[in-house]
Design a protein around this motif. Structure first.
Motif, PDB file in Angstrom:
ATOM      1  N   THR A  30     -40.413  34.513  -7.391  1.00  0.00           N
ATOM      2  CA  THR A  30     -39.223  34.631  -6.546  1.00  0.00           C
ATOM      3  C   THR A  30     -38.047  35.167  -7.348  1.00  0.00           C
ATOM      4  N   ASP A  31     -37.830  34.574  -8.515  1.00  0.00           N
ATOM      5  CA  ASP A  31     -36.751  34.992  -9.406  1.00  0.00           C
ATOM      6  C   ASP A  31     -37.104  34.538 -10.811  1.00  0.00           C
ATOM      7  N   GLY A  32     -36.140  34.538 -11.713  1.00  0.00           N
ATOM      8  CA  GLY A  32     -36.424  34.240 -13.110  1.00  0.00           C
ATOM      9  C   GLY A  32     -36.745  32.799 -13.437  1.00  0.00           C
ATOM     10  N   ASP A  33     -36.608  31.904 -12.463  1.00  0.00           N
ATOM     11  CA  ASP A  33     -36.965  30.510 -12.738  1.00  0.00           C
ATOM     12  C   ASP A  33     -37.746  29.846 -11.601  1.00  0.00           C
ATOM     13  N   THR A  34     -38.241  30.630 -10.654  1.00  0.00           N
ATOM     14  CA  THR A  34     -38.979  30.057  -9.527  1.00  0.00           C
ATOM     15  C   THR A  34     -40.217  30.902  -9.208  1.00  0.00           C
ATOM     16  N   LEU A  86     -47.055  21.018 -15.311  1.00  0.00           N
ATOM     17  CA  LEU A  86     -46.723  19.613 -15.476  1.00  0.00           C
ATOM     18  C   LEU A  86     -45.586  19.364 -14.492  1.00  0.00           C
ATOM     19  N   LEU A  87     -45.939  18.929 -13.283  1.00  0.00           N
ATOM     20  CA  LEU A  87     -44.967  18.747 -12.209  1.00  0.00           C
ATOM     21  C   LEU A  87     -44.338  17.366 -12.304  1.00  0.00           C
ATOM     22  N   ARG A  88     -43.010  17.332 -12.260  1.00  0.00           N
ATOM     23  CA  ARG A  88     -42.277  16.074 -12.442  1.00  0.00           C
ATOM     24  C   ARG A  88     -41.816  15.459 -11.128  1.00  0.00           C
ATOM     25  N   ARG A  89     -41.184  16.270 -10.263  1.00  0.00           N
ATOM     26  CA  ARG A  89     -40.644  15.767  -9.005  1.00  0.00           C
ATOM     27  C   ARG A  89     -40.215  16.959  -8.157  1.00  0.00           C
ATOM     28  N   GLN A  90     -39.745  16.683  -6.944  1.00  0.00           N
ATOM     29  CA  GLN A  90     -39.192  17.741  -6.106  1.00  0.00           C
ATOM     30  C   GLN A  90     -37.671  17.672  -6.156  1.00  0.00           C
ATOM     31  N   ASP A  91     -37.029  18.851  -6.015  1.00  0.00           N
ATOM     32  CA  ASP A  91     -35.572  18.884  -6.003  1.00  0.00           C
ATOM     33  C   ASP A  91     -35.060  18.869  -4.560  1.00  0.00           C
ATOM     34  N   ALA A  92     -33.756  19.018  -4.388  1.00  0.00           N
ATOM     35  CA  ALA A  92     -33.136  18.979  -3.061  1.00  0.00           C
ATOM     36  C   ALA A  92     -33.578  20.131  -2.169  1.00  0.00           C
ATOM     37  N   TYR A  93     -34.153  21.186  -2.757  1.00  0.00           N
ATOM     38  CA  TYR A  93     -34.621  22.342  -1.992  1.00  0.00           C
ATOM     39  C   TYR A  93     -36.127  22.318  -1.762  1.00  0.00           C
ATOM     40  N   ALA A  94     -36.764  21.183  -1.980  1.00  0.00           N
ATOM     41  CA  ALA A  94     -38.201  20.976  -1.781  1.00  0.00           C
ATOM     42  C   ALA A  94     -39.059  21.781  -2.752  1.00  0.00           C
ATOM     43  N   ARG A  95     -38.456  22.234  -3.854  1.00  0.00           N
ATOM     44  CA  ARG A  95     -39.246  22.906  -4.894  1.00  0.00           C
ATOM     45  C   ARG A  95     -39.712  21.833  -5.867  1.00  0.00           C
ATOM     46  N   TRP A  96     -40.919  22.012  -6.388  1.00  0.00           N
ATOM     47  CA  TRP A  96     -41.375  21.140  -7.452  1.00  0.00           C
ATOM     48  C   TRP A  96     -40.673  21.555  -8.732  1.00  0.00           C
TER      49      TRP A  96
END
Length: 163
Positions: A30-34, A86-96
């Motif tokens: 999607t972009d440089g960090d997603t 290594l997935l930690r949690r989801q953020d406010a935008y529903a991204r892991w």
């Protein structure tokens, strides 16, 4: 249509539970960090395509100076490639939120070392890739070739999101 798995697996999560480790294939940058990854049908906890934000970095927005270059570099490196998550949690935008490793290398550290992203700074203290950012700044790599590059959080405050 891309679907996001919204439920945090019972075997992992914030309250002291262990992060989820998986192998996946990057299907879209999607972009440089997603990125979007395909978890595969054999994974009962996280089936299908999942949106992952690389934990610990902040890349320029897609409409910001350096944004297209960060996205292109990440896509060239990861598109269609297998990654260890290594997935930690989801953020406010529903991204892991998670760390990605490709061929044994931490992708977040690589992005920052190349000058394609900042080490994400938390409320108090340095980000996890502070040493890589310092080296990129000293070498004037990528974003840090500019005397005063604008961090994405500041860009968003002044200009809002790109979309």
């Amino acid at each position: 249509m891309l679907a996001v798995c919204m439920a945090w697996p019972a075997s992992a999560g914030a309250q002291g539970r262990a992060p989820v480790e998986r192998l996946a294939t990057v299907v879209h940058v999607t972009d440089g960090d997603t990125v979007w990854v395909e978890m595969g049908p054999a994974d009962p906890l996280l089936a299908g395509r999942v949106k992952v934000r690389i934990d610990g970095i902040d890349a320029p927005e897609s409409c910001q100076t350096g944004g297209p270059e960060a996205r292109a570099a990440l896509a060239q490196r990861l598109q269609g490639q297998s990654v260890h998550l290594l997935l930690r949690r989801q953020d406010a935008y529903a991204r892991w939120l998670g760390r990605l490793h490709h061929e044994g290398e931490d992708v977040g550290a690589w992005m920052v070392a190349q000058g394609l992203a900042w080490s994400y700074r938390f409320a108090s203290g340095r980000g996890p890739y502070d040493a890589e950012e310092a080296q990129a700044r000293e070498a004037r790599r990528g974003l840090f070739a500019h005397p005063d590059p604008m961090p994405p959080r500041v860009f968003r405050q002044w200009h809002g999101p790109c979309h």
